[in-house]
Motif scaffolding. Structure first.
Motif, PDB file in Angstrom:
ATOM      1  N   THR A   1       0.826  -1.210   0.000  1.00 51.33           N
ATOM      2  CA  THR A   1       0.000   0.000   0.000  1.00 51.33           C
ATOM      3  C   THR A   1       0.857   1.255   0.000  1.00 51.33           C
ATOM      4  OG1 THR A   1      -1.792  -1.130   1.164  1.00 51.33           O
ATOM      5  CG2 THR A   1      -1.787   1.269   1.261  1.00 51.33           C
TER       6      THR A   1
ATOM      7  N   VAL B   1      -5.105   7.692   3.435  1.00 49.29           N
ATOM      8  CA  VAL B   1      -3.953   6.867   3.794  1.00 49.29           C
ATOM      9  C   VAL B   1      -2.840   7.765   4.304  1.00 49.29           C
ATOM     10  CG1 VAL B   1      -2.169   5.303   2.949  1.00 49.29           C
ATOM     11  CG2 VAL B   1      -4.514   5.073   2.101  1.00 49.29           C
TER      12      VAL B   1
ATOM     13  N   ALA C   1      -5.090   3.399   7.004  1.00 52.34           N
ATOM     14  CA  ALA C   1      -6.070   3.647   5.946  1.00 52.34           C
ATOM     15  C   ALA C   1      -7.446   3.775   6.596  1.00 52.34           C
ATOM     16  CB  ALA C   1      -6.060   2.523   4.924  1.00 52.34           C
TER      17      ALA C   1
ATOM     18  N   ARG D   1     -10.989   7.427   0.644  1.00 52.20           N
ATOM     19  CA  ARG D   1      -9.990   6.676   1.405  1.00 52.20           C
ATOM     20  C   ARG D   1      -8.878   7.637   1.789  1.00 52.20           C
ATOM     21  NH1 ARG D   1      -8.758   1.362   1.176  1.00 52.20           N
ATOM     22  NH2 ARG D   1     -11.012   1.181   1.199  1.00 52.20           N
TER      23      ARG D   1
END
Length: 786
Positions: free
Chosen positions: A127, A295, A325, A293
């Motif tokens: 990620t 992050v 996240a 989202r």
């Protein structure tokens, strides 16, 4: 409630979160930033030593900082255009998929990744890698199994990313900005300052990136996709005494995205218009809200090297990474097919994953040695905290003939909570003997111990007018305790100063996968560990006074129990081993992605040719071919039980099935990646007063491919990028105009089955396409040593 009724996006989110902290990673030494004018003088650290690319008996693609800037690569996924056989793509609910040499893994297999990624020597979660990249020193793509020199084994290869280091003697700075017709903006800077000459220097770099995240818009609202990334990095190089060098870095990153799902299909007549095949090229969605989202990422590394006389060096390499996240429970729209108009299916996604890694190693050093050695130990600890929830019922009165009315006052949701703990330990040793015949023989081995404990609590909760009534939690165990050996052997024959031939063998290992979020029949086999035996023959040579370089390798990899998934498989839910007629009027047939083992073989070759055709014209061509197929594997499948020549629908399966799940014998592809990949890049320069003009081209070809299930296939993808610009317009200034995908080739890269919400089919399916044509300009200014 059957676990299999969990929505696919929730399951994918759980897998992505790191609940099963099974994705092993390793350590890496920083790559050198040196590059001589000859291609053969690129310095790499594929064998954990600074060596010329031409002397390394491994198939390596070295992507330099200069190449990244020349081709305007600001996103990690775009590195694949410079390394044939490397695939980094979005697979919808399966998340990002990384593959090398025809081998890939998907997050919902529950297994460690096939390709491991490092950042400044430290293993990181995928990620973090998939965010923007900036101020990079070098990226190395190592094809083939890794493990004896790099932590826990990786069956397909590894990618090492190193940032630019401070200069102990000279000031240097770079500022650049990119603007495109897609309203994309990317700004970067890097400033290096020597604080104490020859002893202490620091470098600060930063990034701001804003883009349209695929340029997707909804037909049912004013929702649009977008992405914004901000990051800052600080690093320091300290050389207090002659034998000791210390390098440390810290990076903070924040990414905010608003996601929409591109769809095609006829719809249901009330939830959106007919979107025929190919309409997804226009970036059309029918969701009523984006799915946001957020992050945040922290990356830190510390490396120290102490020279012990002229004979050896003791090194410590430490890494820390953490990402969080978050999608809040009161935002986002999981009803991506708009199956239920005027309703947004919210989902909570709150995940935090932390990695610590430590390595201590002793390496021989110095020229003219008969015996070189490396011994060391590696430790890694990964923890994850996860809280994921998604609504599973509670839609107001709804039929396909009219819209919902009133708010949702009573609804139910599934909550998944987990705290995962993974510990990896290993000891390793490698020896290379340099014989008088200019022959090198290398033997290496690593002993691995891995313990993973990540039980998951699934709770069904009913909410009535804001008051929650949780049911009894269901605990899904996930405990793995593995021990294994990985080892390899190489023989290298040097031919003159600039050519080698080599042969290598390696034994690899990858930990098990699981199907713990799918209520499969009890008879379904456990997803066990896999083992690999790999063989490679290679040649590397420079000719014509180093104006021509040729690298060629052929390989074979036999995999015992390859771990992968196959999508959209119907089965009898509730874990029963009986056939699947309805019970109490409830349909027991569910379809999902299923992880399994199957023996496989990979055969192929890699070819890289680069040369200086004239003093002003350079060119490079690379070709990768990998035929990665099962060997009579039993693959979960969607059968044709009614004999109409078409795979059965869920209803047809339920009406005709005499067993809870079906298997089909397969010799097909083990992953939905192409066999053929090649690139061709070239640059021609022309004097222009005090400046130098250039024209540059990059052609990338990815061959056709098919899904593991065989249900969908995809055409080849030929993409051409062009660049035109000039450098040293004024001292340090370079301006480049570019057109990516100049012919606007839009090919389908992914398609899903029908999108369903609460049992209501939407009539749409998710699709992704190659990015559309993008035209832009980049201006870059360099100061000092940069």
């Amino acid at each position: 409630m059957a676990l299999s009724s969990l929505p696919a996006r929730l399951l994918a989110g759980i897998a992505l979160s790191g609940i099963s902290v099974a994705a092993h990673a390793q350590d890496a030494q920083p790559a050198g930033e040196q590059q001589a004018t000859a291609p053969s003088d690129i310095i790499v650290t594929a064998t954990r030593r600074n060596e010329r690319l031409q002397d390394v008996p491994v198939t390596v693609t070295a992507v330099t900082n200069e190449q990244l800037q020349d081709l305007n690569i600001t996103q990690f996924r775009d590195v694949q255009v410079l390394s044939p056989g490397l695939v980094i793509e979005d697979r919808g609910a399966q998340g990002n998929v990384t593959a090398l040499r025809g081998i890939s893994t998907t997050v919902n297999s529950g297994s460690p990744q096939a390709v491991i990624i490092y950042f400044n020597e430290a293993p990181i979660q995928d990620t973090l890698a998939f965010q923007s990249i900036y101020d990079i020193g070098q990226i190395e793509v190592l094809r083939g199994p890794q493990g004896t020199l790099r932590g826990v084994a990786a069956p397909a290869g590894s990618i090492t990313i190193t940032t630019r280091r401070p200069d102990l003697n000279n000031f240097g700075a770079t500022i650049d900005g990119t603007f495109t017709d897609q309203a994309n903006i990317n700004g970067q800077f890097g400033i290096g300052v020597p604080l104490i000459k020859d002893m202490l220097a620091v470098r600060v770099a930063g990034l701001y990136d804003r883009n349209t995240n695929g340029d997707i818009r909804s037909l049912n609202s004013d929702a649009k996709s977008r992405s914004e990334t901000k990051s800052i990095r600080a690093s320091a190089l300290f050389h207090p005494i002659e034998p000791l060098t210390i390098f440390g870095s810290y990076q903070y990153l924040r990414n905010e995205t608003d996601n929409l799902t591109i769809v095609e299909g006829n719809g249901r007549g009330y939830n959106g218009p007919v979107l025929p095949e190919g309409s997804g090229r226009r970036g059309i969605a029918v969701q009523e809200e984006t799915s946001p989202r957020r992050v945040t990422g922290h990356l830190a590394s510390l490396s120290a090297k102490l020279d012990i006389g002229d004979e050896a060096a003791l090194s410590y390499i430490g890494g820390y990474s953490k990402y969080s996240a978050l999608t809040r429970a009161d935002e986002g729209d999981g009803d991506s097919g708009n199956a239920i108009p005027n309703f947004s299916q919210h989902a909570l996604f709150d995940v935090s994953v932390t990695d610590w890694s430590h390595e201590l190693r002793l390496d021989s050093q110095g020229p003219g040695r008969f015996w070189d050695y490396t011994v060391g130990a590696f430790f890694r600890r990964t923890t994850s905290n996860t809280n994921v929830a998604q609504q599973v019922f509670g839609v107001p009165s709804f039929t396909p003939t009219f819209d919902p009315i009133g708010p949702v006052d009573t609804f139910g949701f599934i909550r998944a909570q987990s705290q995962g703990k993974l510990k990896d330990k290993s000891v390793f040793a490698s020896s290379t003997f340099h014989l008088p015949t200019k022959t090198d023989i290398t033997l290496g081995a690593r002993r691995l111990w891995s313990k993973n404990n990540a039980p998951t609590s699934l709770t069904f909760v009913t909410s009535v007018f804001g008051t929650e009534f949780p049911g009894t939690p269901s605990i899904i165990p996930d405990t793995v305790d593995e021990k294994a050996w990985v080892y390899d052997a190489k023989i290298v024959q040097h031919i003159g100063e600039d050519s080698i031939v080599y042969a290598s063998y390696g034994r690899g290992f990858r930990g098990p996968g699981n199907n713990k979020y799918v209520a499969l029949p009890a008879s379904f086999p456990r997803v066990s560990s896999e083992k690999q035996d790999s063989y490679e023959l290679g040649f590397k040579g420079s000719f014509l006074d180093r104006r021509l370089r040729v690298d060629f390798a052929v390989f074979q990899q036999d995999i015992k129990g390859f771990i992968t998934t196959v999508a959209d498989v119907p089965y009898c839910s509730f874990g029963n081993d009986a056939p699947c007629p309805p019970v109490g009027g409830q349909n027991r047939v569910t379809s999902s992605s299923i992880a399994f083992n199957g023996d496989a073989r990979v055969r192929g070759f890699d070819l890289d040719i680069s040369g200086k055709i004239t003093d002003r014209w350079t060119a490079q061509g690379t070709v990768s071919y990998a035929k990665a197929n099962f060997k009579n594997a039993q693959v979960p499948c969607r059968p044709d039980l009614d004999g109409d020549g078409q795979p059965d629908t869920d209803d047809e399966f339920g009406a005709n099935a005499t067993q809870p799940i079906y298997f089909c014998s397969s010799n097909g592809a083990i992953a939905d990646v192409p066999k053929w990949n090649f690139t061709l890049q070239s640059e021609y320069t022309v004097p222009l007063a005090q400046a130098e003009a250039f024209v540059r081209a990059l052609f990338v070809y990815k061959g056709k491919r098919a899904e593991v299930s065989g249900l969908n296939s995809y055409e080849a993808q030929p993409i051409l990028n062009l660049y035109l610009g000039a450098r040293e317009i004024v001292p340090g200034l370079e301006v480049t105009m570019f057109a990516k995908n100049i012919f606007n080739t839009r090919k389908l890269t992914y398609t899903s089955s029908d999108l369903v919400t609460f049992g209501f089919p939407s009539g749409y399916h998710q699709v992704t396409y190659t990015p559309q044509r993008e035209v832009g300009i980049t201006a870059r200014m360099r100061f000092g040593s940069d």
